[in-house]
Design an enzyme around this catalytic site. Sequence first.
Site, PDB file in Angstrom:
ATOM      1  N   HIS A  76      45.770  14.992  63.484  1.00 57.16           N
ATOM      2  CA  HIS A  76      46.173  15.505  62.175  1.00 57.16           C
ATOM      3  C   HIS A  76      44.998  16.218  61.530  1.00 57.16           C
ATOM      4  O   HIS A  76      43.895  15.662  61.443  1.00 57.16           O
ATOM      5  CB  HIS A  76      46.630  14.356  61.274  1.00 57.16           C
ATOM      6  CG  HIS A  76      47.041  14.794  59.899  1.00 57.16           C
ATOM      7  ND1 HIS A  76      46.435  14.335  58.754  1.00 57.16           N
ATOM      8  CD2 HIS A  76      48.004  15.669  59.485  1.00 57.16           C
ATOM      9  CE1 HIS A  76      47.008  14.887  57.695  1.00 57.16           C
ATOM     10  NE2 HIS A  76      47.954  15.704  58.117  1.00 57.16           N
ATOM     11  N   SER A  77      45.195  17.467  61.076  1.00 59.32           N
ATOM     12  CA  SER A  77      44.211  18.211  60.292  1.00 59.32           C
ATOM     13  C   SER A  77      42.875  18.323  61.046  1.00 59.32           C
ATOM     14  O   SER A  77      42.810  18.959  62.104  1.00 59.32           O
ATOM     15  CB  SER A  77      44.060  17.541  58.921  1.00 59.32           C
ATOM     16  OG  SER A  77      43.451  18.402  58.002  1.00 59.32           O
ATOM     17  N   TYR A  78      41.793  17.690  60.545  1.00 61.31           N
ATOM     18  CA  TYR A  78      40.515  17.678  61.257  1.00 61.31           C
ATOM     19  C   TYR A  78      40.660  17.119  62.667  1.00 61.31           C
ATOM     20  O   TYR A  78      39.916  17.509  63.580  1.00 61.31           O
ATOM     21  CB  TYR A  78      39.498  16.841  60.468  1.00 61.31           C
ATOM     22  CG  TYR A  78      38.288  16.418  61.283  1.00 61.31           C
ATOM     23  CD1 TYR A  78      37.262  17.319  61.576  1.00 61.31           C
ATOM     24  CD2 TYR A  78      38.176  15.107  61.761  1.00 61.31           C
ATOM     25  CE1 TYR A  78      36.165  16.927  62.332  1.00 61.31           C
ATOM     26  CE2 TYR A  78      37.080  14.705  62.502  1.00 61.31           C
ATOM     27  CZ  TYR A  78      36.081  15.620  62.794  1.00 61.31           C
ATOM     28  OH  TYR A  78      34.979  15.234  63.538  1.00 61.31           O
TER      29      TYR A  78
END
Length: 245
Positions: A76-78
């Site tokens: 997720h994301s990073y």
Amino acid sequence: MTTFVLIPGMCHGGWCFHELTEQLRSHGHRPYPLTLTGLSERSHLLHGGVNLDTHIQDVTGVLAAEQLQDAVLVGHSYGGMVITGVADRMPERVRSLVYLDAVVPGDGESMWNLVSDNERQWYLDVTASGDAVRPMPFFDPRATPHPLASLLQPLRFTSSPTHSRRDVYVYAAGWPTPSPFTTTYQRLRQDPAWTTHALDSGHNLMRDAPQDLLKILLETGETSRPTDLGYRTKSPVSGWPQRTI
């Protein structure tokens, strides 16, 4: 049974996947929600040297110690930075990568390079020690400062990219402001090597669209083998994706 290794975004721990973990287990799969070094219950390990390589080693260490093969890595994301690096280091153990509203870095790119000026301003809001970025005020109370060095260090590939793997991108189309991931999603949805989905959800897909996300992961576990030649897309208004060739 599919093995899912779940990597959180900035400032979060494996706890952010709790509901998803329970649901995957109930369907007979084997999920590993991980907390990266320096975060959440591992925040006591935070120091200035914790960087992207550290977080990649967190995951490759689990793959090796648990003898995991044919794993689906979910970031997720990073976490997109991390799963990309893990697949580069251990391609023989990875079946598929699933990016949840995440960065998809190339060789030599860092989070700092890939985000907007507004997000870089957030990165400058560091703790008193200067080595970690403070959580946003609206984050879950369990969120902890994120190691700054992991956002500044470029990812370096150590092997030639493989094109036989089927990767997945899940785009959150419900941001209240312009999404920083729109360009990435639009590029990947034109690439037949990718499966792409768009959900009418905020950035925290695990919280805002848990059932849609579960369905995507279950489908990925069944169809992400290299012999699966189609790709799927989904728009926020068109319903569940249809197979195309």
